[in-house]
Design an enzyme around this catalytic site. Structure first.
Site, PDB file in Angstrom:
ATOM      1  CB  SER A  33      17.619   5.609 -13.038  1.00 34.07           C
ATOM      2  OG  SER A  33      18.994   5.726 -12.741  1.00 34.07           O
ATOM      3  CG  ASN A 120      26.637  -2.551  -7.805  1.00 35.00           C
ATOM      4  OD1 ASN A 120      26.080  -1.813  -8.627  1.00 35.00           O
ATOM      5  ND2 ASN A 120      27.089  -3.736  -8.116  1.00 35.00           N
ATOM      6  CB  THR A 165     -18.759  -1.682  18.816  1.00 41.00           C
ATOM      7  OG1 THR A 165     -20.076  -1.909  19.320  1.00 41.00           O
ATOM      8  CG2 THR A 165     -17.856  -1.267  19.969  1.00 41.00           C
ATOM      9  CG  HIS A 166     -20.585  -4.235  15.582  1.00 40.62           C
ATOM     10  ND1 HIS A 166     -20.030  -5.365  15.036  1.00 40.62           N
ATOM     11  CD2 HIS A 166     -20.466  -4.387  16.932  1.00 40.62           C
ATOM     12  CE1 HIS A 166     -19.616  -6.176  15.998  1.00 40.62           C
ATOM     13  NE2 HIS A 166     -19.851  -5.596  17.170  1.00 40.62           N
ATOM     14  CB  SER A 287     -20.746  20.409  -5.681  1.00 42.13           C
ATOM     15  OG  SER A 287     -21.444  20.075  -6.869  1.00 42.13           O
ATOM     16  CE  LYS A 293     -22.220  17.329  -2.331  1.00 36.37           C
ATOM     17  NZ  LYS A 293     -22.465  16.059  -1.661  1.00 36.37           N
ATOM     18  CG  ASN A 295     -18.372  17.859  -1.533  1.00 39.95           C
ATOM     19  OD1 ASN A 295     -19.418  17.608  -0.927  1.00 39.95           O
ATOM     20  ND2 ASN A 295     -18.330  18.136  -2.815  1.00 39.95           N
ATOM     21  CD  GLU A 300     -14.683  13.006  -0.096  1.00 38.27           C
ATOM     22  OE1 GLU A 300     -15.534  12.263  -0.590  1.00 38.27           O
ATOM     23  OE2 GLU A 300     -14.619  14.227  -0.361  1.00 38.27           O
ATOM     24  CE1 TYR A 327      21.889  -2.212  -7.880  1.00 39.82           C
ATOM     25  CE2 TYR A 327      22.748  -3.067  -9.955  1.00 39.82           C
ATOM     26  CZ  TYR A 327      21.974  -2.159  -9.263  1.00 39.82           C
ATOM     27  OH  TYR A 327      21.270  -1.194  -9.942  1.00 39.82           O
ATOM     28  CD  GLN A 332      18.287   2.383 -13.046  1.00 43.86           C
ATOM     29  OE1 GLN A 332      19.501   2.345 -13.008  1.00 43.86           O
ATOM     30  NE2 GLN A 332      17.610   2.562 -14.172  1.00 43.86           N
ATOM     31  CE  LYS A 335      18.081   4.660  -6.938  1.00 45.93           C
ATOM     32  NZ  LYS A 335      17.906   3.284  -7.510  1.00 45.93           N
TER      33      LYS A 335
END
Ligand code: ARG
Length: 474
Positions: A33, A120, A165-166, A287, A293, A295, A300, A327, A332, A335
């Site tokens: 690891s 441990n 709203t909505h 683009s 464009k 963007n 995003e 343990y 392991q 992480k």
């Protein structure tokens, strides 16, 4: 020791005494690891220094051995810092890489460091030390983003924005009010992270493999040296608990969900259809085919990276599910998810703060959009209710007025007072003030409301909170 080869540890491992055959090359690679956990090196060394000092104070190590260990560890830390340390998969993880190097450098004293300790409790300690720092860094980045938003909110306390709203135009609000709503979400994220930090701030060291140790250790001493607020109360729990990692990943996931909501609004607002903000060239890209464009890629990407951080939470929950005490090597695997959540959330916070600082509100477009959609219909109903009309009747009457506006291609606020009176006889000459955008937001003049005076007050309070945090170093 191998029978054929007495005296030689054939597995050539720190734990190789009872083994006679070497680890399979595939297993060695599979179980290593160090590529991931070497990131804990600084904390591993801090933990080892504290442990060695405590062992010396307890008379387990001589003062000279302790000094040799400390000097050796400092040299290793410097080598790691300079990028000169040679990490080896044969030594599995960060802990054994450092210990092997120490022993190579200082001989037998190095081999004594692991007295009264296990990997441990060592790894659990390293991770808590790492997480504390990481949370502090994230809280700093959160604070910077919050400050940008709150300062902008103070400037935009009276800027009219349509509230939705909505995703339908609902009532006018102020842009400052909207920014402060974002700040509220982030403030709770900050508080959650601080709580997580406080809970994680306990020392597992001394729990050893699982049962504690027969040596006369002083757990309070190592805890104090490492800046922990207390020692973990149960050795079995201390070596196996990863709640702190799960909690952090949960808070990071919710933070990312918040950032994704904010990012989504910026994606919408920066589109031609809304045109409420200009994101600035620095955080947009073009683009390769469509020359016109620009963007909102940063927004995003933040929205998209939320998926990874939520996935990491799910991975950690599944990792812990049904694990018996104490343990298990499964741990392991904790992480990568933990590190990735911290790195991703931090990067998103930093980019968002910069992007927000570059963002320019297009106030006239916000206002024009709020003026569309009959956004002050509720204000007219409230106006009538205040004149004694039962609210349900007022609602019905205003609905008819909206239908009239739609038929005649008008906004509600453009209907002449005498026309309004046909639907709502209680209407008087003061109605136009109630129907105006400024009248609408200004009327919501209570704690938590969108009136410019309230927004200015809320922004000021939020700024004071941020200043206090800064002063406390949080
Ligand atoms: N690399 C291990 C981990 O991260 C360290 C603890 C290993 N303990 C053990 N008994 N194999 O969990």
């Amino acid at each position: 020791m191998s029978k054929k080869n007495p005296g030689k540890k054939s597995a050539n491992k720190m734990w190789g005494g009872r083994f006679s055959a070497a680890t399979h090359a595939r297993m060695e690679k599979f179980s290593a690891s160090v590529g991931v956990d070497r990131r804990l090196a600084r904390h591993d060394i801090a933990g080892s220094v504290a442990h060695a000092r405590m062992l010396a104070a307890a008379g387990v190590l001589s003062a000279d051995e302790c000094k040799r260990i400390e000097d050796g560890l400092r040299e290793i830390a410097a080598q790691i810092e300079r990028g000169e340390f040679e990490w080896s998969e044969a030594h599995e993880d960060v802990h054994m890489n450092i210990e092997a190097k120490l022993t190579e450098m200082i001989g037998d004293a190095g081999k004594k460091l692991h007295t009264a300790r296990s990997r441990n409790d060592q790894v659990a300690t390293d991770m808590r030390l790492w997480l504390r720092e990481e949370i502090d860094r994230m809280c700093g980045a959160l604070g910077a983003l919050q400050r940008t938003l709150v300062e902008m909110a103070a400037k935009e306390a009276a800027t009219i924005l349509p509230g939705f709203t909505h995703m339908q135009c609902a009532q006018p609000v102020t842009f400052g009010h909207h920014l402060l709503a974002w700040n509220e979400m982030l403030q709770r994220d900050y508080e959650r992270l601080r709580e997580c930090r406080a809970r994680a701030n306990a020392s597992p060291l001394g729990s050893a493999a699982l049962a504690g140790t027969g040596f006369a250790i002083n757990r309070e001493m190592t805890a104090a040296e490492l800046g922990f607020a207390r020692v973990c109360s149960n050795s079995l729990d201390a070596v196996s608990d990863r709640d702190f990692a799960v909690e952090f990943c949960a808070h990071a996931a919710l933070l990312m969900v918040h950032l994704s909501r904010m990012a989504e609004e910026l994606v919408l607002w920066s589109s031609d259809a809304f045109a409420f903000v200009d994101l600035g060239d620095a955080f947009c890209t073009g683009s390769s085919i469509m020359p016109q464009k620009k963007n909102p890629d940063a927004a995003e990407l933040i929205r998209g990276k939320c998926a990874r951080v939520c996935g990491n939470l799910s991975a950690l929950l599944m990792l812990m599910k049904a694990q018996p005490l104490a343990y298990n090597r499964d741990n392991q695997e904790d992480k990568e998810a933990l590190f990735d959540s911290a790195d991703t959330a931090l990067a998103c916070l930093e980019v968002f703060a910069e992007m927000a600082a570059h963002m320019k509100p297009r106030r006239e477009n916000m206002r024009a959009a709020a003026a569309r959609g009959h956004a002050t219909a509720t204000d007219l109903a409230d106006y009538l209710a205040a004149k004694g009309v039962p609210f349900r009747d007022a609602h019905e009457a205003v609905g008819k007025a909206v239908a009239f506006a739609l038929e005649n291609n008008l906004e509600l606020a453009q209907i002449k007072t005498e026309d309004l009176r046909r639907f709502c006889p209680a209407v008087e000459d003061d109605v136009q003030a109630a129907l105006s955008l400024e009248g609408s937001v200004g009327a919501r003049d209570h704690a938590g409301g969108t009136a410019p005076a309230q927004v200015a007050k809320a922004a000021k309070a939020a700024l004071q909170l941020l200043d206090a945090r800064k002063e406390a170093g949080e």
